[in-house]
Write a protein that holds these residues in place. Sequence first.
Motif, PDB file in Angstrom:
ATOM      1  N   LYS A 153      60.831  49.077 -37.957  1.00  0.00           N
ATOM      2  CA  LYS A 153      60.706  50.193 -38.895  1.00  0.00           C
ATOM      3  C   LYS A 153      59.723  51.264 -38.437  1.00  0.00           C
ATOM      4  CE  LYS A 153      61.546  47.158 -42.827  1.00  0.00           C
ATOM      5  NZ  LYS A 153      60.953  46.575 -44.034  1.00  0.00           N
ATOM      6  N   ILE A 154      58.861  50.952 -37.469  1.00  0.00           N
ATOM      7  CA  ILE A 154      57.852  51.934 -37.071  1.00  0.00           C
ATOM      8  C   ILE A 154      58.468  52.993 -36.164  1.00  0.00           C
ATOM      9  CG2 ILE A 154      55.936  50.321 -37.353  1.00  0.00           C
ATOM     10  CD1 ILE A 154      55.768  50.099 -34.310  1.00  0.00           C
ATOM     11  N   SER A 155      57.785  54.108 -36.089  1.00  0.00           N
ATOM     12  CA  SER A 155      58.266  55.204 -35.259  1.00  0.00           C
ATOM     13  C   SER A 155      58.207  54.827 -33.787  1.00  0.00           C
ATOM     14  CB  SER A 155      57.419  56.452 -35.504  1.00  0.00           C
ATOM     15  OG  SER A 155      56.087  56.221 -35.060  1.00  0.00           O
ATOM     16  N   LYS A 156      59.020  55.498 -32.998  1.00  0.00           N
ATOM     17  CA  LYS A 156      59.024  55.256 -31.562  1.00  0.00           C
ATOM     18  C   LYS A 156      57.648  55.556 -30.976  1.00  0.00           C
ATOM     19  CE  LYS A 156      61.212  56.546 -27.189  1.00  0.00           C
ATOM     20  NZ  LYS A 156      60.008  56.222 -26.471  1.00  0.00           N
ATOM     21  N   ALA A 157      57.016  56.613 -31.462  1.00  0.00           N
ATOM     22  CA  ALA A 157      55.701  56.987 -30.945  1.00  0.00           C
ATOM     23  C   ALA A 157      54.673  55.890 -31.196  1.00  0.00           C
ATOM     24  CB  ALA A 157      55.247  58.304 -31.578  1.00  0.00           C
ATOM     25  N   CYS A 158      54.672  55.313 -32.389  1.00  0.00           N
ATOM     26  CA  CYS A 158      53.733  54.241 -32.701  1.00  0.00           C
ATOM     27  C   CYS A 158      54.072  52.989 -31.897  1.00  0.00           C
ATOM     28  CB  CYS A 158      53.740  53.944 -34.196  1.00  0.00           C
ATOM     29  SG  CYS A 158      52.491  52.727 -34.691  1.00  0.00           S
ATOM     30  N   ASN A 159      55.342  52.686 -31.760  1.00  0.00           N
ATOM     31  CA  ASN A 159      55.749  51.546 -30.947  1.00  0.00           C
ATOM     32  C   ASN A 159      55.271  51.722 -29.507  1.00  0.00           C
ATOM     33  OD1 ASN A 159      57.309  48.999 -30.657  1.00  0.00           O
ATOM     34  ND2 ASN A 159      58.456  50.256 -29.216  1.00  0.00           N
ATOM     35  N   ASP A 160      55.389  52.929 -28.988  1.00  0.00           N
ATOM     36  CA  ASP A 160      54.925  53.203 -27.628  1.00  0.00           C
ATOM     37  C   ASP A 160      53.426  52.958 -27.496  1.00  0.00           C
ATOM     38  OD1 ASP A 160      57.517  53.869 -26.924  1.00  0.00           O
ATOM     39  OD2 ASP A 160      57.156  56.041 -26.934  1.00  0.00           O
ATOM     40  N   VAL A 161      52.655  53.296 -28.539  1.00  0.00           N
ATOM     41  CA  VAL A 161      51.215  53.039 -28.530  1.00  0.00           C
ATOM     42  C   VAL A 161      50.960  51.533 -28.485  1.00  0.00           C
ATOM     43  CG1 VAL A 161      49.070  53.201 -29.876  1.00  0.00           C
ATOM     44  CG2 VAL A 161      50.576  55.180 -29.692  1.00  0.00           C
TER      45      VAL A 161
END
Length: 80
Positions: A66-74
């Motif tokens: 459910k998290i954004s791609k940007a947060c997942n990348d972090v």
Amino acid sequence: MRKFLLVLSVLSASASTGALAQQNQPRSGTDAEQKACTRDVQKLCRTLMDQGDLVVLSCLKENRPKISKACNDVLVSHGQ
């Protein structure tokens, strides 16, 4: 927001053994990293923010689909 910054500190500190070589640098994450996950923390983990940094980190990881791609990348960039 304060708890979120601490979560990024935990992420940064646990990223790798290479983090030990950078002890003099702050571990709260970059502004871009903080911005990438702020909305996800507020949306998905708000009720857990008073339970500690590792609980919020666990919440983000449990909600990875459910998290954004940007947060997942972090998270990925910090070994999570």
